[in-house]
Design an enzyme around this catalytic site. Structure first.
Site, mmCIF file in Angstrom:
data_model
loop_
_atom_site.group_PDB
_atom_site.id
_atom_site.type_symbol
_atom_site.label_atom_id
_atom_site.label_comp_id
_atom_site.label_asym_id
_atom_site.label_seq_id
_atom_site.Cartn_x
_atom_site.Cartn_y
_atom_site.Cartn_z
ATOM 1 N N ASP A 161 0.937 -1.120 0.045
ATOM 2 C CA ASP A 161 0.020 -0.054 0.046
ATOM 3 C C ASP A 161 0.824 1.303 -0.052
ATOM 4 O O ASP A 161 0.420 2.319 -0.684
ATOM 5 C CB ASP A 161 -1.102 -0.098 1.179
ATOM 6 C CG ASP A 161 -1.676 -1.329 1.311
ATOM 7 O OD1 ASP A 161 -2.281 -1.651 0.449
ATOM 8 O OD2 ASP A 161 -1.457 -2.031 2.381
ATOM 9 N N HIS A 189 -4.724 -3.342 6.183
ATOM 10 C CA HIS A 189 -4.400 -3.728 4.863
ATOM 11 C C HIS A 189 -5.882 -4.005 4.240
ATOM 12 O O HIS A 189 -6.534 -5.410 4.222
ATOM 13 C CB HIS A 189 -3.401 -4.858 4.767
ATOM 14 C CG HIS A 189 -3.342 -5.282 3.146
ATOM 15 N ND1 HIS A 189 -3.053 -4.490 2.146
ATOM 16 C CD2 HIS A 189 -3.840 -6.370 2.616
ATOM 17 C CE1 HIS A 189 -3.084 -5.053 0.969
ATOM 18 N NE2 HIS A 189 -3.806 -6.157 1.260
HETATM 19 P P1 NAX Z 1 -2.581 -18.440 -4.044
HETATM 20 O O1 NAX Z 1 -3.850 -18.854 -3.699
HETATM 21 O O2 NAX Z 1 -1.936 -18.282 -5.150
HETATM 22 O O3 NAX Z 1 -1.241 -19.152 -3.120
HETATM 23 C C1 NAX Z 1 -1.494 -19.208 -1.680
HETATM 24 C C2 NAX Z 1 -1.048 -20.625 -1.077
HETATM 25 O O4 NAX Z 1 -1.058 -20.916 -0.048
HETATM 26 C C3 NAX Z 1 -1.562 -21.928 -2.096
HETATM 27 O O5 NAX Z 1 -0.559 -22.302 -2.701
HETATM 28 C C4 NAX Z 1 -2.053 -22.878 -0.935
HETATM 29 O O6 NAX Z 1 -2.098 -24.050 -1.161
HETATM 30 C C5 NAX Z 1 -1.116 -22.427 0.281
HETATM 31 N N1 NAX Z 1 -1.822 -22.652 1.402
HETATM 32 C C6 NAX Z 1 -2.963 -22.471 1.898
HETATM 33 N N2 NAX Z 1 -3.181 -22.802 3.320
HETATM 34 C C7 NAX Z 1 -1.783 -23.041 3.633
HETATM 35 C C8 NAX Z 1 -1.259 -23.545 4.735
HETATM 36 N N3 NAX Z 1 -2.124 -23.826 5.894
HETATM 37 N N4 NAX Z 1 0.115 -23.676 5.291
HETATM 38 C C9 NAX Z 1 0.809 -23.522 3.857
HETATM 39 N N5 NAX Z 1 0.132 -23.282 2.569
HETATM 40 C C10 NAX Z 1 -1.018 -22.930 2.559
HETATM 41 O O7 NAX Z 1 -2.576 -16.936 -3.408
HETATM 42 P P2 NAX Z 1 -1.533 -15.594 -3.430
HETATM 43 O O8 NAX Z 1 -1.887 -14.677 -4.393
HETATM 44 O O9 NAX Z 1 -0.044 -16.215 -3.232
HETATM 45 O O10 NAX Z 1 -1.928 -14.659 -2.134
HETATM 46 C C11 NAX Z 1 -1.332 -15.197 -0.877
HETATM 47 C C12 NAX Z 1 -2.078 -14.431 0.202
HETATM 48 O O11 NAX Z 1 -1.499 -13.187 0.122
HETATM 49 C C13 NAX Z 1 -3.613 -14.364 0.028
HETATM 50 O O12 NAX Z 1 -4.226 -14.556 1.241
HETATM 51 C C14 NAX Z 1 -3.826 -12.948 -0.417
HETATM 52 O O13 NAX Z 1 -5.193 -12.319 -0.202
HETATM 53 C C15 NAX Z 1 -2.739 -12.183 0.218
HETATM 54 N N6 NAX Z 1 -2.135 -10.772 -0.358
HETATM 55 C C16 NAX Z 1 -1.918 -9.981 0.648
HETATM 56 C C17 NAX Z 1 -1.398 -8.794 0.123
HETATM 57 C C18 NAX Z 1 -0.723 -7.694 1.145
HETATM 58 O O14 NAX Z 1 -0.627 -6.629 0.985
HETATM 59 N N7 NAX Z 1 -0.932 -7.945 2.746
HETATM 60 C C19 NAX Z 1 -1.435 -8.281 -1.161
HETATM 61 C C20 NAX Z 1 -1.494 -9.519 -1.911
HETATM 62 C C21 NAX Z 1 -2.183 -10.596 -1.675
HETATM 63 O O15 NAX Z 1 -3.518 -10.412 -2.049
#
Ligand code: NAX
Length: 327
Positions: A161, A189
């Site tokens: 952000d 966020h």
């Molecule tokens: P993806 O869905 O591409 O990848 C997430 C991965 O996490 C998947 O491979 C899944 O199998 C794995 N996963 C789920 N539960 C798990 C667990 N208990 N232990 C280990 N791995 C696990 O998501 P992605 O685009 O990489 O985003 C990841 C997270 O970042 C999401 O929650 C998203 O909302 C968040 N974000 C946060 C941002 C921020 O600024 N704080 C911005 C970007 C993003 O939206």
């Protein structure tokens, strides 16, 4: 050569992971003379673990001189073992028709477990950075499980952000990005966050003297930054990934660089009117590697106060949703 540090990353086979791991292994996060061991953690799902194998193969194929080992696991007790940094990226995405409260609860459960295991097995100097959404509240839940590691070690990312806000100000002012300084993100966020433009400077002058269109600063600027994630999804058909990974590189790099001034979501101590139990974005100054102090004393006008109150309210509500998960 320094001893390698252990960097645990959850959600390692996800889209942020795919942009992040190569940057860590190349030295962008911890510097060009700091070897790393990557401890990659995925959900116990066959498809995710298979994808992780492919990511590890590609990391091998980069022949990064600083990459001294790769651990692949679905067992957090293995993945967080002796980790110096725990980057909590993995989370369940919000599905169609899913209420925010359900997302908070589902992800809360993940962060309870991870907080406990990190506290039990990570290195004595472990630091935790949370990206998985809702990041502030997940961070609060993880920290609440820890008895050994102090709450200040747990931070959540609002750097994306901040980076978005910096670029928007530079574009509006028609200046190079590097001319924009001290733009900090307060609160959650989420679209309720507040990019405090009044304290920013552009080319050494107050941003409000360079961009005199106050209506733009209070309206479209705040909205563009707050809703940028949704705009990227609308355009790309997928959520921000490379920019999120880049922001996490910046978040950690700044936290290990004494003197760096940047926005981090940290445990509130009541500064800027935030409830003392929530994790809120605010400006910090890194003191020694991995430690920081909150920069207090920025004056807030009525507009800023109303924005801070709104984002604080949202954090308090999120906390209430997961009250039974907090120790
Ligand atoms: P993806 O869905 O591409 O990848 C997430 C991965 O996490 C998947 O491979 C899944 O199998 C794995 N996963 C789920 N539960 C798990 C667990 N208990 N232990 C280990 N791995 C696990 O998501 P992605 O685009 O990489 O985003 C990841 C997270 O970042 C999401 O929650 C998203 O909302 C968040 N974000 C946060 C941002 C921020 O600024 N704080 C911005 C970007 C993003 O939206």
């Amino acid at each position: 050569m320094k001893n390698p540090i252990r960097v645990a990353v959850t959600g390692a086979a996800g889209q942020i992971g795919y942009s992040l791991l190569f940057r860590i292994a190349s030295g962008a996060m911890f510097g060009p003379d700091q070897p790393v061991i990557l401890q990659l953690i995925e959900a116990p799902i066959e498809k995710a673990l298979k994808a992780l194998e492919g990511v590890a193969m590609e990391l091998d194929d980069c022949a990064f001189p600083l990459l001294k080992g790769i651990v692949q696991t679905s067992d957090p007790a293995v993945g967080f073992k002796d980790a110096n940094w725990c980057l909590l990226v993995g989370a369940k995405p919000r599905g169609p028709g899913m209420e925010r409260a359900d997302l908070l609860k589902d992800n809360g459960r993940i962060f309870i477990g991870q907080g406990q295991i990190i506290d039990a097995v990570a290195a004595a100097d472990a630091r935790v950075a949370v990206v998985g959404n809702p990041a502030n509240t997940n961070c609060m839940i993880a920290a609440s499980q820890a008895k050994r590691l102090p709450a200040e070690r747990f931070t959540a990312m609002v750097r994306l952000d901040q980076n978005r806000a910096q670029t928007q100000l530079a574009k509006k002012a028609g200046v190079d990005l590097t001319a924009v300084k001290d733009i900090f993100i307060y609160g959650n966020h989420s679209p309720s966050m507040f990019p405090a433009f009044e304290h920013a400077s552009i080319g050494g002058k107050a941003a409000t003297r360079v961009i005199t269109d106050l209506a733009w600063l209070q309206g479209p600027f705040c909205e563009t930054v707050g809703k940028r994630g949704a705009a990227v999804i609308a355009a790309r058909g997928a959520s921000s990934a490379a920019s999120a990974a880049n922001a996490l590189v910046d978040h950690v790099r700044s936290l290990v660089t004494p003197g760096a001034i940047h926005s981090v979501a940290v445990k509130s101590k009541g500064h800027y009117g935030f409830d003392p139990e929530v994790w809120a974005g605010m400006p910090v100054r890194t003191t020694t590697a991995g430690s920081y102090e909150v920069i207090t004393g920025y004056a807030m006008d009525d507009f800023a106060k109303s924005k801070l109150a709104a984002t604080n309210q949202e954090l308090v509500e999120e906390r209430a949703f997961v009250a039974d998960m907090i120790k």
